[in-house]
Design an enzyme around this catalytic site. Structure first.
Site, PDB file in Angstrom:
ATOM      1  N   HIS A 233      76.264  -2.249 -73.017  1.00 55.98           N
ATOM      2  CA  HIS A 233      76.824  -2.807 -71.783  1.00 55.98           C
ATOM      3  C   HIS A 233      75.793  -3.711 -71.138  1.00 55.98           C
ATOM      4  O   HIS A 233      74.603  -3.395 -71.161  1.00 55.98           O
ATOM      5  CB  HIS A 233      77.218  -1.680 -70.807  1.00 55.98           C
TER       6      HIS A 233
ATOM      7  N   ASP B  59      84.985   2.061 -73.140  1.00 53.53           N
ATOM      8  CA  ASP B  59      85.968   1.893 -74.213  1.00 53.53           C
ATOM      9  C   ASP B  59      85.772   2.861 -75.377  1.00 53.53           C
ATOM     10  O   ASP B  59      86.624   2.934 -76.258  1.00 53.53           O
ATOM     11  CB  ASP B  59      85.905   0.459 -74.757  1.00 53.53           C
TER      12      ASP B  59
HETATM   13  N1  CMC Z   1      76.356  -2.553 -81.851  1.00 50.89           N
HETATM   14  C1  CMC Z   1      75.256  -3.022 -82.465  1.00 50.89           C
HETATM   15  N2  CMC Z   1      74.339  -3.801 -81.868  1.00 50.89           N
HETATM   16  C2  CMC Z   1      74.560  -4.128 -80.587  1.00 50.89           C
HETATM   17  C3  CMC Z   1      75.690  -3.685 -79.894  1.00 50.89           C
HETATM   18  C4  CMC Z   1      76.598  -2.855 -80.552  1.00 50.89           C
HETATM   19  N3  CMC Z   1      77.691  -2.397 -79.951  1.00 50.89           N
HETATM   20  N4  CMC Z   1      75.655  -4.173 -78.630  1.00 50.89           N
HETATM   21  C5  CMC Z   1      74.540  -4.907 -78.550  1.00 50.89           C
HETATM   22  N5  CMC Z   1      73.875  -4.877 -79.716  1.00 50.89           N
HETATM   23  C6  CMC Z   1      72.570  -5.505 -80.005  1.00 50.89           C
HETATM   24  C7  CMC Z   1      72.711  -7.000 -80.203  1.00 50.89           C
HETATM   25  O1  CMC Z   1      72.934  -7.337 -81.559  1.00 50.89           O
HETATM   26  C8  CMC Z   1      71.371  -7.471 -79.685  1.00 50.89           C
HETATM   27  O2  CMC Z   1      70.408  -7.203 -80.687  1.00 50.89           O
HETATM   28  P1  CMC Z   1      69.135  -8.207 -80.887  1.00 50.89           P
HETATM   29  O3  CMC Z   1      68.394  -8.164 -79.576  1.00 50.89           O
HETATM   30  O4  CMC Z   1      68.387  -7.623 -82.025  1.00 50.89           O
HETATM   31  O5  CMC Z   1      69.708  -9.568 -81.175  1.00 50.89           O
HETATM   32  C9  CMC Z   1      71.080  -6.548 -78.516  1.00 50.89           C
HETATM   33  O6  CMC Z   1      71.766  -5.327 -78.832  1.00 50.89           O
HETATM   34  C10 CMC Z   1      71.554  -7.061 -77.166  1.00 50.89           C
HETATM   35  O7  CMC Z   1      72.924  -7.418 -77.298  1.00 50.89           O
HETATM   36  P2  CMC Z   1      73.621  -8.538 -76.437  1.00 50.89           P
HETATM   37  O8  CMC Z   1      74.920  -8.897 -77.075  1.00 50.89           O
HETATM   38  O9  CMC Z   1      72.645  -9.636 -76.177  1.00 50.89           O
HETATM   39  O10 CMC Z   1      73.838  -7.730 -75.062  1.00 50.89           O
HETATM   40  P3  CMC Z   1      74.798  -8.156 -73.900  1.00 50.89           P
HETATM   41  O11 CMC Z   1      74.328  -7.458 -72.689  1.00 50.89           O
HETATM   42  O12 CMC Z   1      74.922  -9.634 -73.847  1.00 50.89           O
HETATM   43  O13 CMC Z   1      76.214  -7.591 -74.413  1.00 50.89           O
HETATM   44  C11 CMC Z   1      78.072  -6.224 -74.872  1.00 50.89           C
HETATM   45  C12 CMC Z   1      76.844  -6.466 -73.951  1.00 50.89           C
HETATM   46  C13 CMC Z   1      78.958  -5.167 -74.233  1.00 50.89           C
HETATM   47  C14 CMC Z   1      78.880  -7.514 -75.019  1.00 50.89           C
HETATM   48  C15 CMC Z   1      77.565  -5.741 -76.259  1.00 50.89           C
HETATM   49  O14 CMC Z   1      76.806  -4.557 -76.107  1.00 50.89           O
HETATM   50  C16 CMC Z   1      78.710  -5.517 -77.257  1.00 50.89           C
HETATM   51  O15 CMC Z   1      79.149  -6.479 -77.906  1.00 50.89           O
HETATM   52  N6  CMC Z   1      79.192  -4.242 -77.394  1.00 50.89           N
HETATM   53  C17 CMC Z   1      80.312  -3.972 -78.274  1.00 50.89           C
HETATM   54  C18 CMC Z   1      81.613  -4.412 -77.605  1.00 50.89           C
HETATM   55  C19 CMC Z   1      82.014  -3.470 -76.472  1.00 50.89           C
HETATM   56  O16 CMC Z   1      82.000  -2.260 -76.609  1.00 50.89           O
HETATM   57  N7  CMC Z   1      82.405  -4.073 -75.350  1.00 50.89           N
HETATM   58  C20 CMC Z   1      82.917  -3.324 -74.181  1.00 50.89           C
HETATM   59  C21 CMC Z   1      81.998  -3.414 -72.995  1.00 50.89           C
HETATM   60  S1  CMC Z   1      82.401  -2.260 -71.686  1.00 50.89           S
HETATM   61  C22 CMC Z   1      84.004  -2.647 -71.173  1.00 50.89           C
HETATM   62  C23 CMC Z   1      84.194  -4.039 -70.744  1.00 50.89           C
HETATM   63  O17 CMC Z   1      83.309  -4.737 -70.267  1.00 50.89           O
HETATM   64  O18 CMC Z   1      85.335  -4.506 -70.822  1.00 50.89           O
END
Ligand code: CMC
Length: 427
Positions: free
Chosen positions: A306, A363
């Protein structure tokens, strides 16, 4: 003058006000930075940018705190109802009995869709995703109610708000009914908000339908937990669209589209599809976790991570508990829940997830509940949209109340410098 920050660029020093929120959050106010210095700030993804001051929802991502209008999510989840929470978010305070009764009554009054709306759904392909159908139908409400589109008219705004909250469950259920070829049901206004939604989704004209109180309560809880989450992607979209002075229906339709994405609300559908795929392919939880970590594989562990929560998501804690409770009461044994628990346990101990502070989000377990009560997978995100609607409305309302300017970010241009146009024969 209160606290200030100083920014030195070359020989110039700029003094910027520091503002403090009611929970001690501090921010450097850069509203006049460009007019003073000619510089803008750059923050792709807005990780460090406050787009507004808001009194709706407070989150402390480090401590796992979520409050709507000051009330802890744990208390609302235990003691309140979705309709009461919707009132709280939109009007700012908990309603007294009369206010709540009037609100419920008005929502009941507006549940039906215009009869011509049925042909709107029938015109869509059977496999149309409910989120596309919901977004299109909500935008189309503006064509049925041209008398209430002015965002600066409090009466028109009030009636649009009630219409939207009352009609979104009807719209979402019609998208589903069309996809399975069943007749659209009329709302049954003797039922409560969630009971009526279950009736719209699962009743048919041929059989009696009784609302299961366990299911009704579980959905009500999930809607409360999804009702607002401050300036997330879809809410920021609603605010940005709304800032152009467009009508509420158009702004909410945009929010529904933003929510659909798999990194946002669409993750709830992806989580269950991930769990089903693991079960069907016979993968072990360990194998999937390795896949999610791999740079060569695009899979992420859906329902994990998140932008704001870096310790735990308080909604996930409540939902996980509710998941066991609902499945127990319904007497359902869920293989998917077992896989989810195993994935969570492995990920929480894995260096990759620990280092990046990735925890289960709202989720991760919600889909297991939806699945156990027979909700079709492609409806999961539409359920999220019904839950998030009061939050979008409250934030849209606040935007107009605060008379915010049109949202218009700047950019740092990195394209080609001026070049002469060449005629096509010379290229
Ligand atoms: N599985 C594997 N790796 C992950 C995941 C995950 N679920 N989430 C983040 N990472 C890694 C990502 O690859 C990155 O690694 P590195 O630094 O080595 O490149 C690091 O963690 C940071 O990720 P980010 O995408 O830059 O983080 P963010 O804060 O921009 O994204 C997020 C947050 C929710 C989009 C992301 O964690 C994600 O895609 N999660 C899976 C989708 C999900 O469950 N979304 C629902 C969010 S809660 C409900 C809502 O908002 O609607």
């Amino acid at each position: 003058m209160g606290e200030t920050a100083e920014l030195r660029i070359g020989n110039e020093t700029y003094t910027l006000p520091v503002i403090e929120g009611s929970e001690g959050e501090r921010a450097i106010d850069i509203e006049n930075l460009r007019s003073q210095s000619g510089l803008i700030t750059l923050d792709p993804g807005y990780g460090n940018t406050g787009s507004c001051q808001s009194a709706v929802t407070f989150i402390d991502g480090e401590k796992g705190i979520l409050r709507y209008r000051g009330y802890p999510i744990e208390d609302l989840a235990e003691k309140s109802s979705f309709v009461e929470v919707a009132y709280l978010l939109i009007y700012g305070d908990l309603p007294n009995k009369e206010q709540l009764d009037n609100f419920r009554e008005s929502l009941r009054y507006h549940t039906m869709l215009h009869e011509d709306f049925k042909s709107f759904f029938s015109a869509m392909p059977k496999d149309a995703h409910p989120m596309a159908a919901c977004s299109a139908a909500v935008a189309a409400l503006a064509t049925f109610y041209p008398d209430s589109l002015e965002p600066r008219d409090p009466h028109q705004v009030e009636v649009s708000i009630h219409r939207l909250i009352a009609k979104l469950p009807t719209i979402a259920s019609y998208a589903y009914k069309h996809s399975i070829g069943q007749p659209f049901m009329y709302p049954d206004n003797r039922l409560k908000y969630v009971g009526n939604f279950l009736h719209l989704m699962f009743a048919t004209p041929c059989e009696d339908f009784t609302v299961d109180p366990v299911v009704e309560k579980a959905i009500d809880l999930l809607l409360i937990l999804h009702a607002d989450h401050e300036q997330n992607c879809s809410t920021s979209s609603v605010r940005l669209i709304g800032s152009s002075m467009v009508n509420l229906f158009a702004a909410i339709s945009g929010g529904i589209n933003a929510l659909w994405g798999p990194r946002h609300g669409g993750a709830n559908q992806d989580v269950i599809e991930m769990l089903l795929a693991i079960a069907e392919e016979g993968l072990t939880a360990r194998e999937f976790v390795e896949r999610a970590k791999s740079r060569d594989d695009t899979s992420r562990l859906m329902g994990f991570g998140h932008r704001v929560y870096k310790n735990f998501d308080p909604r996930a804690t409540i939902i996980k508990k509710a998941c066991y409770d609902v499945l127990n009461r319904l007497g359902v044994h869920s293989k998917l829940l077992e896989i989810a628990v195993e994935l969570e346990e492995l990920a929480l101990k894995d260096e990759y997830f620990v280092e990046r502070k990735l925890y289960p989000n709202v989720d991760f377990y919600s889909g297991v509940i939806y699945n156990a009560i027979g909700t079709p997978v492609n409806m999961f995100t539409a359920m999220f949209a019904i839950g998030r609607l009061p939050g979008w409305i409250a934030q849209w309302h606040e935007l107009h109340h605060d008379k915010q300017k049109i949202g218009r970010p700047r950019q740092v241009y990195v394209g080609p410098n001026q070049r002469p146009y060449t005629l096509i024969e010379q290229r």
